[in-house]
Design a protein around this motif. Structure first.
Motif, mmCIF file in Angstrom:
data_model
loop_
_atom_site.group_PDB
_atom_site.id
_atom_site.type_symbol
_atom_site.label_atom_id
_atom_site.label_comp_id
_atom_site.label_asym_id
_atom_site.label_seq_id
_atom_site.Cartn_x
_atom_site.Cartn_y
_atom_site.Cartn_z
ATOM 1 N N LEU A 150 36.641 19.742 15.266
ATOM 2 C CA LEU A 150 35.395 21.107 15.409
ATOM 3 C C LEU A 150 36.199 22.214 16.492
ATOM 4 O O LEU A 150 35.700 23.232 15.842
ATOM 5 C CB LEU A 150 35.114 20.480 17.229
ATOM 6 N N ALA A 151 37.301 22.139 16.669
ATOM 7 C CA ALA A 151 37.791 23.345 17.515
ATOM 8 C C ALA A 151 39.186 24.017 17.603
ATOM 9 O O ALA A 151 39.624 22.008 17.929
ATOM 10 C CB ALA A 151 37.315 23.983 18.666
ATOM 11 N N THR A 152 39.953 24.030 17.566
ATOM 12 C CA THR A 152 41.123 24.620 17.593
ATOM 13 C C THR A 152 41.995 25.883 18.330
ATOM 14 O O THR A 152 41.474 26.997 18.080
ATOM 15 C CB THR A 152 42.250 24.388 16.362
ATOM 16 N N THR A 153 42.968 25.820 18.897
ATOM 17 C CA THR A 153 43.707 26.789 20.113
ATOM 18 C C THR A 153 45.079 26.358 19.385
ATOM 19 O O THR A 153 46.283 25.481 18.753
ATOM 20 C CB THR A 153 42.940 26.830 20.822
ATOM 21 N N SER A 154 46.082 27.418 19.928
ATOM 22 C CA SER A 154 47.380 26.985 20.278
ATOM 23 C C SER A 154 48.194 26.163 20.572
ATOM 24 O O SER A 154 48.911 25.820 19.505
ATOM 25 C CB SER A 154 47.959 28.856 20.326
ATOM 26 N N HIS A 155 47.473 24.854 21.298
ATOM 27 C CA HIS A 155 47.701 24.027 22.208
ATOM 28 C C HIS A 155 46.798 23.317 21.883
ATOM 29 O O HIS A 155 47.669 22.159 22.459
ATOM 30 C CB HIS A 155 48.221 24.711 23.895
ATOM 31 N N TYR A 156 45.871 23.053 21.790
ATOM 32 C CA TYR A 156 45.004 21.722 21.557
ATOM 33 C C TYR A 156 44.258 21.861 21.055
ATOM 34 O O TYR A 156 44.041 22.816 20.264
ATOM 35 C CB TYR A 156 44.529 21.481 22.643
ATOM 36 N N ALA A 157 43.462 20.634 19.942
ATOM 37 C CA ALA A 157 42.465 20.887 19.287
ATOM 38 C C ALA A 157 41.876 19.190 19.356
ATOM 39 O O ALA A 157 41.945 18.684 20.445
ATOM 40 C CB ALA A 157 43.150 19.949 18.063
ATOM 41 N N LEU A 158 40.412 19.975 19.304
ATOM 42 C CA LEU A 158 39.117 18.499 19.529
ATOM 43 C C LEU A 158 38.495 18.297 18.417
ATOM 44 O O LEU A 158 38.284 18.779 16.844
ATOM 45 C CB LEU A 158 38.224 19.551 20.094
ATOM 46 N N LEU A 159 38.323 17.009 17.890
ATOM 47 C CA LEU A 159 38.038 16.147 16.944
ATOM 48 C C LEU A 159 37.298 15.150 17.088
ATOM 49 O O LEU A 159 37.302 15.182 18.167
ATOM 50 C CB LEU A 159 39.241 15.325 15.910
ATOM 51 N N GLU A 160 36.316 14.710 15.970
ATOM 52 C CA GLU A 160 35.062 13.887 16.552
ATOM 53 C C GLU A 160 34.678 13.388 15.414
ATOM 54 O O GLU A 160 35.082 13.442 14.088
ATOM 55 C CB GLU A 160 33.925 14.331 17.428
ATOM 56 N N PHE A 161 34.458 12.113 15.927
ATOM 57 C CA PHE A 161 34.364 10.884 14.761
ATOM 58 C C PHE A 161 32.745 9.776 15.227
ATOM 59 O O PHE A 161 32.853 8.820 16.294
ATOM 60 C CB PHE A 161 34.918 9.902 14.596
ATOM 61 N N GLY A 162 32.254 9.379 14.561
ATOM 62 C CA GLY A 162 31.052 8.931 14.520
ATOM 63 C C GLY A 162 29.323 9.233 13.618
ATOM 64 O O GLY A 162 29.996 10.330 13.210
#
Length: 332
Positions: A110-122
């Protein structure tokens, strides 16, 4: 020989062992989890982990000397199978370098920065959430202003912020943080915001779902720790990036209204992340001075402190709608 063990409720001694394992791999453990899946040796040593809080996966880590054993996929598949039965969908909050492992198992980034990523499943995700919000709007052909509130509880300061946003545009969207990690439950906070904004023309109140200042996008917000302000800044950047790249374009949001934050370092770091991120995507950030009463800013934390002290002065800091809701529902 290694064992993949699922702990729906992690025992205290395992929390200590997990914290030590994560610290050795440069990950800070805040004990903000419900359970975890651990890869353990016969001696009980942790060599891999994946934890969760509600439906959010976090603290994904595999020891360097076990990286080529497929532990990451085993940890993820074990935990998501359980969480899908409980929640119907799963989100992963992780580092960018670990995002590919989740994507290989069907997660959508869903979104990515230099430190974190957010993903989803379902079966239901961000697009479904955005469609549900759009269905409540008169039109997305016109620009919207946006306000995001925790409203714990809804104060005169919150109402002032919404009033100012509504005065600057035709339509205003007010998103209420949906997590139940605050003193007032989400359903109560949402009801207080809806009642407090009902008389304001052009204002629509919605749930922020799992996508705005949530346990998935900004878990540090609910910890309120001041000794890890960098975490708040980095996580605020992820939340702001998701808002700017996916939510705002879908809902035609062009302005985000925020209140200045002299009291909470975590919220101040979030405001800074919004200022740094949103304008690069063409979204104006308008920060307003906080409304004051008797020389002090009106804050939800002040209302909660007065409620705890059984002092009726809290009633002067909230709209009548909030006062009536709290008293009627026995929340004082």
């Amino acid at each position: 020989m290694l064992h993949i063990n699922d702990y729906p409720r992690l025992p205290r001694f395992q929390c200590r062992a997990l914290a030590a394992f994560l610290e050795r791999h440069q990950l800070h453990f805040a004990e903000d989890i419900d359970g975890a899946v651990l890869a353990e040796t016969e001696a009980g040593d942790i060599v891999g982990c994946l934890a969760h809080q509600d439906d959010v996966l976090k603290y994904f880590c595999v020891a360097d000397d076990h990286r080529d054993e497929g532990l990451g996929s085993q940890l993820i598949s074990t935990l998501i199978n359980r969480l899908l039965r409980e929640y119907g969908g799963v989100r992963a909050f992780t580092s960018p370098c670990r995002a590919a492992t989740f994507e290989s198992l069907g997660f959508q980034r869903l979104a990515t920065t230099s430190h974190y990523a957010l993903l989803e499943f379902g079966p239901r995700g961000l697009d479904d959430y955005l469609n549900a919000v759009r269905a409540r709007l008169p039109s997305t052909a016109i620009p919207f202003n946006a306000v995001v509130l925790n409203a714990n509880p809804f104060t005169l300061g919150h109402r002032y912020l919404v009033q100012q946003a509504a005065a600057h545009g035709v339509q205003t969207l007010v998103f209420v943080v949906a997590n139940d990690h605050s003193r007032f439950r989400f359903k109560d906070r949402l009801a207080m915001v809806e009642a407090g904004c009902r008389d304001l023309p052009g204002v629509t109140v919605c749930s922020g779902g799992a996508y705005m200042v949530s346990g998935a996008t900004f878990p540090h917000y609910f910890l309120k720790q001041t000794d890890h302000d960098a975490l708040a800044r980095y996580q605020g950047e992820l939340d702001a990036t998701l808002f700017a790249t996916r939510i705002a374009p879908a809902l035609n949001i062009t302005q985000r209204f925020i209140g200045e934050e002299p009291l909470s370092p975590v919220t101040a770091a979030y405001n800074a992340a919004l200022h740094a991120t949103l304008p690069t995507y063409g979204i104006q950030v308008i920060e307003l001075a906080r409304r004051e009463q008797s020389g002090s800013v009106i804050s939800a934390s002040r209302v909660r402190a007065l409620l705890d002290a059984r002092e009726n002065a809290w009633e002067a800091l909230v709209p009548e709608t909030t006062r009536d809701y709290i008293l009627t529902h026995g929340l004082s």
